[in-house]
Scaffold this motif. Structure first.
Motif, PDB file in Angstrom:
ATOM      1  N   VAL A 142     -22.005 -18.466 -18.409  1.00 47.85           N
ATOM      2  CA  VAL A 142     -22.904 -19.139 -17.466  1.00 47.85           C
ATOM      3  C   VAL A 142     -22.154 -19.356 -16.160  1.00 47.85           C
ATOM      4  CG1 VAL A 142     -24.363 -21.135 -17.078  1.00 47.85           C
ATOM      5  CG2 VAL A 142     -24.037 -20.275 -19.384  1.00 47.85           C
ATOM      6  N   PRO A 143     -22.604 -18.760 -15.060  1.00 47.19           N
ATOM      7  CA  PRO A 143     -21.885 -18.892 -13.796  1.00 47.19           C
ATOM      8  C   PRO A 143     -21.819 -20.346 -13.345  1.00 47.19           C
ATOM      9  CG  PRO A 143     -23.649 -17.251 -13.634  1.00 47.19           C
ATOM     10  CD  PRO A 143     -23.826 -17.952 -14.931  1.00 47.19           C
ATOM     11  N   ASN A 144     -20.729 -20.707 -12.660  1.00 52.59           N
ATOM     12  CA  ASN A 144     -20.565 -22.110 -12.266  1.00 52.59           C
ATOM     13  C   ASN A 144     -21.643 -22.560 -11.275  1.00 52.59           C
ATOM     14  OD1 ASN A 144     -19.567 -20.630 -10.146  1.00 52.59           O
ATOM     15  ND2 ASN A 144     -17.456 -21.323 -10.387  1.00 52.59           N
ATOM     16  N   PHE A 145     -22.108 -21.648 -10.408  1.00 51.55           N
ATOM     17  CA  PHE A 145     -23.136 -22.090  -9.459  1.00 51.55           C
ATOM     18  C   PHE A 145     -24.452 -22.393 -10.167  1.00 51.55           C
ATOM     19  CE2 PHE A 145     -23.174 -17.432  -9.322  1.00 51.55           C
ATOM     20  CZ  PHE A 145     -24.509 -17.148  -9.569  1.00 51.55           C
ATOM     21  N   LEU A 146     -24.705 -21.699 -11.293  1.00 51.58           N
ATOM     22  CA  LEU A 146     -25.909 -21.985 -12.069  1.00 51.58           C
ATOM     23  C   LEU A 146     -25.791 -23.345 -12.757  1.00 51.58           C
ATOM     24  CD1 LEU A 146     -28.615 -21.091 -13.257  1.00 51.58           C
ATOM     25  CD2 LEU A 146     -27.360 -19.971 -15.079  1.00 51.58           C
ATOM     26  N   THR A 149     -26.168 -26.069 -10.248  1.00 50.87           N
ATOM     27  CA  THR A 149     -27.569 -26.196  -9.853  1.00 50.87           C
ATOM     28  C   THR A 149     -28.346 -26.945 -10.928  1.00 50.87           C
ATOM     29  OG1 THR A 149     -27.379 -24.108  -8.672  1.00 50.87           O
ATOM     30  CG2 THR A 149     -29.594 -24.881  -9.152  1.00 50.87           C
ATOM     31  N   GLY A 253     -13.622 -21.872  -6.463  1.00 56.14           N
ATOM     32  CA  GLY A 253     -14.712 -22.610  -7.093  1.00 56.14           C
ATOM     33  C   GLY A 253     -15.152 -23.782  -6.231  1.00 56.14           C
ATOM     34  N   ILE A 256     -17.939 -23.054  -3.893  1.00 60.20           N
ATOM     35  CA  ILE A 256     -19.268 -23.095  -4.503  1.00 60.20           C
ATOM     36  C   ILE A 256     -19.725 -24.534  -4.713  1.00 60.20           C
ATOM     37  CG2 ILE A 256     -20.471 -22.617  -6.677  1.00 60.20           C
ATOM     38  CD1 ILE A 256     -19.109 -19.897  -6.648  1.00 60.20           C
ATOM     39  N   GLN A 259     -20.665 -26.158  -1.501  1.00 60.21           N
ATOM     40  CA  GLN A 259     -21.916 -25.611  -0.990  1.00 60.21           C
ATOM     41  C   GLN A 259     -23.106 -26.219  -1.735  1.00 60.21           C
ATOM     42  OE1 GLN A 259     -22.262 -23.777   1.546  1.00 60.21           O
ATOM     43  NE2 GLN A 259     -24.165 -22.630   1.401  1.00 60.21           N
ATOM     44  N   VAL A 260     -22.995 -26.296  -3.072  1.00 61.39           N
ATOM     45  CA  VAL A 260     -24.114 -26.817  -3.860  1.00 61.39           C
ATOM     46  C   VAL A 260     -24.316 -28.305  -3.595  1.00 61.39           C
ATOM     47  CG1 VAL A 260     -24.958 -27.249  -6.196  1.00 61.39           C
ATOM     48  CG2 VAL A 260     -23.856 -25.087  -5.658  1.00 61.39           C
TER      49      VAL A 260
ATOM     50  N   LEU B 143     -12.478 -15.381  -4.803  1.00 61.84           N
ATOM     51  CA  LEU B 143     -13.680 -15.504  -3.981  1.00 61.84           C
ATOM     52  C   LEU B 143     -13.345 -15.446  -2.497  1.00 61.84           C
ATOM     53  CD1 LEU B 143     -16.637 -15.810  -4.428  1.00 61.84           C
ATOM     54  CD2 LEU B 143     -16.383 -18.272  -4.421  1.00 61.84           C
ATOM     55  N   LEU B 242     -20.677 -11.080 -12.033  1.00 60.70           N
ATOM     56  CA  LEU B 242     -20.551 -12.495 -11.672  1.00 60.70           C
ATOM     57  C   LEU B 242     -20.141 -12.647 -10.204  1.00 60.70           C
ATOM     58  CD1 LEU B 242     -20.472 -15.461 -12.520  1.00 60.70           C
ATOM     59  CD2 LEU B 242     -18.122 -15.129 -13.244  1.00 60.70           C
ATOM     60  N   PHE B 249     -25.118 -15.745  -3.932  1.00 63.76           N
ATOM     61  CA  PHE B 249     -25.481 -17.159  -3.978  1.00 63.76           C
ATOM     62  C   PHE B 249     -25.000 -17.864  -2.712  1.00 63.76           C
ATOM     63  CE2 PHE B 249     -24.361 -21.556  -4.988  1.00 63.76           C
ATOM     64  CZ  PHE B 249     -25.571 -22.019  -5.433  1.00 63.76           C
ATOM     65  N   LEU B 250     -23.801 -17.504  -2.240  1.00 65.13           N
ATOM     66  CA  LEU B 250     -23.248 -18.133  -1.042  1.00 65.13           C
ATOM     67  C   LEU B 250     -23.868 -17.571   0.234  1.00 65.13           C
ATOM     68  CD1 LEU B 250     -19.491 -18.345  -2.055  1.00 65.13           C
ATOM     69  CD2 LEU B 250     -21.129 -20.211  -1.897  1.00 65.13           C
ATOM     70  N   LEU B 265     -31.269 -17.733  -6.642  1.00 68.27           N
ATOM     71  CA  LEU B 265     -30.838 -19.082  -7.001  1.00 68.27           C
ATOM     72  C   LEU B 265     -30.365 -19.861  -5.781  1.00 68.27           C
ATOM     73  CD1 LEU B 265     -28.966 -18.256 -10.298  1.00 68.27           C
ATOM     74  CD2 LEU B 265     -30.896 -19.790 -10.065  1.00 68.27           C
ATOM     75  N   ARG B 270     -33.972 -23.217  -3.227  1.00 65.63           N
ATOM     76  CA  ARG B 270     -33.381 -24.432  -3.791  1.00 65.63           C
ATOM     77  C   ARG B 270     -34.249 -25.663  -3.536  1.00 65.63           C
ATOM     78  NH1 ARG B 270     -28.519 -23.575  -5.651  1.00 65.63           N
ATOM     79  NH2 ARG B 270     -28.060 -25.770  -5.817  1.00 65.63           N
ATOM     80  N   PHE B 273     -36.645 -26.128  -6.595  1.00 66.77           N
ATOM     81  CA  PHE B 273     -36.174 -26.092  -7.981  1.00 66.77           C
ATOM     82  C   PHE B 273     -36.645 -27.306  -8.768  1.00 66.77           C
ATOM     83  CE2 PHE B 273     -32.269 -23.192  -7.220  1.00 66.77           C
ATOM     84  CZ  PHE B 273     -33.125 -22.112  -7.160  1.00 66.77           C
ATOM     85  N   VAL B 280     -35.276 -21.405 -11.532  1.00 68.81           N
ATOM     86  CA  VAL B 280     -33.863 -21.379 -11.928  1.00 68.81           C
ATOM     87  C   VAL B 280     -33.703 -20.631 -13.239  1.00 68.81           C
ATOM     88  CG1 VAL B 280     -31.837 -22.789 -12.404  1.00 68.81           C
ATOM     89  CG2 VAL B 280     -33.619 -23.668 -10.923  1.00 68.81           C
ATOM     90  N   SER B 288     -26.947 -15.074 -17.251  1.00 69.77           N
ATOM     91  CA  SER B 288     -26.134 -15.603 -18.349  1.00 69.77           C
ATOM     92  C   SER B 288     -26.184 -14.675 -19.556  1.00 69.77           C
ATOM     93  CB  SER B 288     -26.621 -16.994 -18.744  1.00 69.77           C
ATOM     94  OG  SER B 288     -26.552 -17.858 -17.640  1.00 69.77           O
ATOM     95  N   LEU B 291     -24.075 -11.536 -18.849  1.00 67.86           N
ATOM     96  CA  LEU B 291     -22.642 -11.807 -18.927  1.00 67.86           C
ATOM     97  C   LEU B 291     -22.230 -12.037 -20.372  1.00 67.86           C
ATOM     98  CD1 LEU B 291     -22.055 -14.123 -15.843  1.00 67.86           C
ATOM     99  CD2 LEU B 291     -21.548 -11.705 -16.089  1.00 67.86           C
TER     100      LEU B 291
END
Lengths: 315, 312
Positions: A142-146, A149, A253, A256, A259-260, B143, B242, B249-250, B265, B270, B273, B280, B288, B291
Motif C-alpha cells: 500500500v503506497p504511503n500517499f494512499l 490520504t 517520504g 509526500i 504535501q498531503v 524520490l 510505485l 501523485f505529487l 488520487l 482530493r 474524497f 480513493v 495496492s 503491488l
C-alpha cells in the motif's frame, strides 16, 4: 580511526561539489525560461528582462555556477526566484518541520521493524509470526500517499475524527503538534517498517541457527542474554544498513507527507521550486539531503566496527 | 528389434521428461501458492492494460454520468466530480503503470547490466568512474533524484487514445526519471557478482583460449549474473510502478487529467474524497493489489532462482 573519518569527510566534501555541479547542470541542461515560469505568461518583455538581470540569469551557465558556489562558500545561499525570500532564512524556518517528520517516522520505523521482526523470527510459524508477515506484505504493497490520504478521510467519515491540519510549533503547543505529527508519521512509517521487519526476521532466522548460539545455550546462558547479546548483536549488521537507507528515504517520504498534510517543510518547498526551476532552492534542499545521506552512511559504517570486532576499517 | 527397443526407450524418456516438467511446475505451485497468486495478479494487470479499450464500458475522458455519482449498476465504481466513470479511469490507469514500469525497468536493467559488466571486466579507471557515479547517485533519496531529473527534462504531454508504444514515448521523461535509479541499483549488483566471476578459473581459461572481451562478457559473465538480474527485475517492477504513482501523485508525473492511479488520487479530486470515498478506493485498491501481486511474485522468484538461497 580518526584518519579514516577524516578521509571519509573529505570524500563527502568532494562528492558535494560533484553533486551540486550535477544538479546545476541538470537544471540548466534544457534551456528553460525561468522568468516565464515565475512571472507567468502575462508579464511584459521588460519585466522578463528586469527579472533576468536581477538574478543574473542572462549570464553564461559557468558564471552562474561560480557565483552560486562563491556565495555558498561565504554562507550566502542566494534568493529564491519564486518568492525572492532569502534561501538560508527560509531553510531555517522550514527545517524543523521536516526534521520532526523524519525523526518521528524513523523512530516508529526502527522500533516496529526491529521489535516485530525479531519476535516474528523467535516465534517462527506461530500465529504472531504469520500476523507480522501478513502485515509486512500489506505495508509493502500500500503506497504511503494512499495510506496518508486514507488517514485524512476514513476516521473523519466514521468517527468524525481528523488529525489536526497545518503546522504548529512543538514548543508552543506540544499537544496540538503531536495530534498532527504522531498519526501522520506513524502512517508514513508503516511501509518502511514493513521492509525492516522482513529483513530483521530473515537476519534473525539466519543467526539463530549459528553454532555460537547453540554454544551459548549449552553454556546455560539465560534466554534474554542469548537473544540480546548474541543474536540481536549479530543480526543487527544487515538491519543497520537498511535503517541507514530508510532514514535517507524518509526524507523523500517527508515530501509526500508534507504535501498531503499541507505542512510548510523542506519537501513542499522543494516541490514548488522544482516546478518553476527555482534552482537556488532545489540545490539547497538536494544538497542538504545528500549531506544527510552521506553522513548517515558514515555513521552506519562506523557502527559496524562497534558491533562486530571482526570488521576492520579499510586503509 | 534393436530399433524397437530404442523407440521404447526413447518413448519412456520423452514421457518421463514431460512428467518431470509437470511435476516441477506442480512442485512450484505447491511450494509457492502466494507466488502463483502474484503471477495471476500480474498477468491480469497486463491483460487489463492491453485490453483497456475493449473492456471499458465508457470513455475515461468524457463526462458520461452525474457528478460524484455513487457506485451503481451503470457505474460500478461511481463517477468523479466531472462525471467521468471511475471504473474506466482505473482500468486505463493500468496502461500508464504498465508502460512506465516495464520501460523504466528495461532501461535500468539493460543499461545497468552493461555498465556493471564493463566496470567489472575493465577495472582500473573505468571501474573507479562507475563507482564514483554510483556514490553520487546513491547520495540522493530516491524520490528526490526522480524529481530533479523530471525538473531537468521537460514535462510530458499525453494525447488521448494512443496505443501503448506511443504512450511509452510520450511518457519518456517519466520513464527516464524512474529508470535512472534502477540503472545504478542494477550496476551495483551486476558489478559485484561479475567481479567475483571475473577472476574465476573458467574465465581465465577462456582468455587463455583467445576469447575476446565481447565473448567473455556475453557468453561467460552474463549467464552467471542472469539469475540476479531476473530476481532484481521482478522486485524492481513493483518499485517502478510505485515510483510512477508517487511522482504522479505529487503532480510531476503524467499530466493532470490523464487517467493514472497516482493522478486520480491527487489534485482537484482530493477535495471530494470525504464525500465520495469511492474516488480513493478504486485507484488505491488497484495499485495496492498490483503491488501485492508483484511483491508475492518477486518473493517466489527469489526463493526459486536466487543462487544464494538455492537448496535451502
Amino acid at each position: 580511526m580518526q584518519g579514516y573519518i577524516l578521509r571519509r569527510l573529505i570524500g563527502i566534501a568532494v562528492n558535494m561539489v560533484i553533486v551540486s555541479l550535477v544538479i546545476f547542470l541538470a537544471l540548466r541542461l534544457v534551456p528553460n525560461n525561468v522568468a516565464a515560469d515565475v512571472l507567468g505568461q502575462t508579464a511584459t518583455p521588460e519585466q522578463y528582462h528586469a527579472f533576468n538581470a536581477k538574478y543574473g540569469l542572462d549570464d553564461p551557465a559557468p558564471v552562474q555556477f561560480a557565483r552560486w558556489l562563491g556565495g555558498v562558500l561565504h554562507g550566502d545561499f542566494g534568493r529564491s526566484f519564486r518568492t525572492n525570500a532569502q534561501v538560508a532564512v527560509e531553510f531555517r524556518r522550514r527545517f524543523p518541520i521536516t526534521l520532526e517528520v523524519v525523526v518521528l517516522s524513523f523512530i516508529f520505523t526502527a522500533v516496529m521493524g526491529v521489535l516485530f521482526g525479531a519476535i516474528s523470527a523467535l516465534r517462527q510459524n506461530s500465529p504472531l509470526d504469520y500476523g507480522v508477515r501478513l502485515f509486512s506484505i500489506f505495508g509493502l504493497s500500500v503506497p504511503n500517499f494512499l495510506l496518508l490520504t486514507c488517514l485524512l478521510i476514513f476516521p473523519a467519515r466514521w468517527w468524525g475524527y481528523a488529525p489536526r491540519f497545518g503546522a504548529t510549533d512543538f514548543f508552543k503547543d506540544p499537544s496540538g503538534n503531536m495530534q498532527l505529527y504522531l498519526p501522520a508519521t506513524f502512517t508514513l512509517a508503516v511501509g518502511a517498517a514493513a521492509t525492516l521487519m522482513r529483513l530483521t526476521r530473515s537476519a534473525f532466522l539466519e543467526v539463530v541457527r549459528q553454532d555460537y548460539v547453540r554454544t551459548a545455550r549449552a553454556k546455560g546462558l539465560r534466554e534474554r542474554a542469548i537473544v540480546l547479546r548474541h543474536e540481536l548483536r549479530n543480526a543487527m549488521l544487515p538491519v543497520l544498513t537498511l535503517m541507514g537507507i530508510q532514514l535517507g528515504a524518509l526524507l523523500g517520504g517527508s515530501i509526500i507527507l508534507e504535501q498531503v498534510m499541507g505542512l510548510p517543510g523542506l519537501g513542499t518547498w522543494a516541490l514548488a521550486a522544482i516546478g518553476v526551476n527555482d534552482y537556488p532552492v532545489v540545490m539547497v534542499v538536494a544538497l542538504y539531503a545528500a549531506i544527510t545521506v552521506m553522513v548517515i552512511n558514515l555513521i552506519v559504517d562506523l557502527s559496524y566496527v562497534a558491533l562486530d570486532p571482526r570488521i576492520r576499517l579499510a586503509h | 528389434m534393436a530399433s524397437a527397443t530404442e523407440a521404447v526407450v526413447l518413448g519412456t524418456r520423452a514421457e518421463s521428461s514431460d512428467s518431470r516438467h509437470l511435476r516441477r511446475i506442480l512442485g512450484i505451485v505447491r511450494r509457492q501458492p502466494l507466488g502463483v497468486f502474484g503471477a495471476i495478479v500480474c498477468v491480469a494487470f497486463v491483460v487489463v492494460a492491453f485490453a483497456a479499450p475493449l473492456i471499458t464500458p465508457h470513455d475515461p475522458h468524457i463526462f458520461v454520468g452525474p457528478r460524484l455519482g455513487r457506485p451503481s449498476y451503470a457505474f460500478p465504481f461511481g463517477t468523479n466530480n466531472l462525471g467521468q466513470d471511475v471504473l474506466a479511469r482505473t482500468i486505463y490507469g493500468a496502461q500508464v503503470s504498465l508502460v512506465v514500469g516495464v520501460a523504466s525497468v528495461l532501461l535500468g536493467t539493460v543499461v545497468g547490466s552493461a555498465l556493471g559488466l564493463v566496470a567489472a571486466y575493465c577495472g582500473g579507471w573505468v571501474d573507479s568512474a562507475v563507482q564514483r557515479a554510483l556514490e553520487v547517485v546513491a547520495s540522493f533519496p530516491g524520490l528526490m533524484l526522480i524529481l530533479v531529473v523530471v525538473a531537468a527534462l521537460s514535462r510530458p504531454r499525453v494525447a488521448r487514445d494512443v496505443n501503448l508504444l506511443t504512450l511509452t514515448w510520450e511518457l519518456r521523461v517519466v520513464v527516464i526519471a524512474v529508470g535512472i535509479g534502477f540503472i545504478f541499483a542494477t550496476t551495483r549488483i551486476v558489478r559485484s557478482v561479475a567481479l567475483t566471476e571475473r577472476h574465476a578459473p573458467y574465465v581465465e581459461a577462456a582468455i587463455a583460449c583467445g576469447a575476446g572481451w565481447a565473448r567473455i562478457m556475453w557468453r561467460h559473465l552474463l549467464p552467471n549474473v542472469m539469475a540476479y538480474i531476473i530476481v532484481g527485475v521482478s522486485v524492481t517492477l513493483g518499485l517502478a510502478i510505485l515510483a510512477e504513482a508517487s511522482l504522479s501523485f505529487l503532480g510531476y508525473g503524467v499530466p493532470p487529467g490523464t487517467p493514472a492511479w497516482g493522478t486520480d488520487l491527487s489534485g482537484i479530486n482530493r477535495q471530494f474524497f470525504l464525500q465520495a470515498p469511492w474516488l480513493v478506493l478504486a485507484p488505491g485498491g488497484a495499485i495496492s493489489l498490483t503491488l501485492l501481486g508483484f511483491n508475492f511474485l518477486g518473493d517466489a522468484l527469489r526463493d526459486e532462482l536466487d543462487p544464494r538461497l538455492r537448496g535451502r
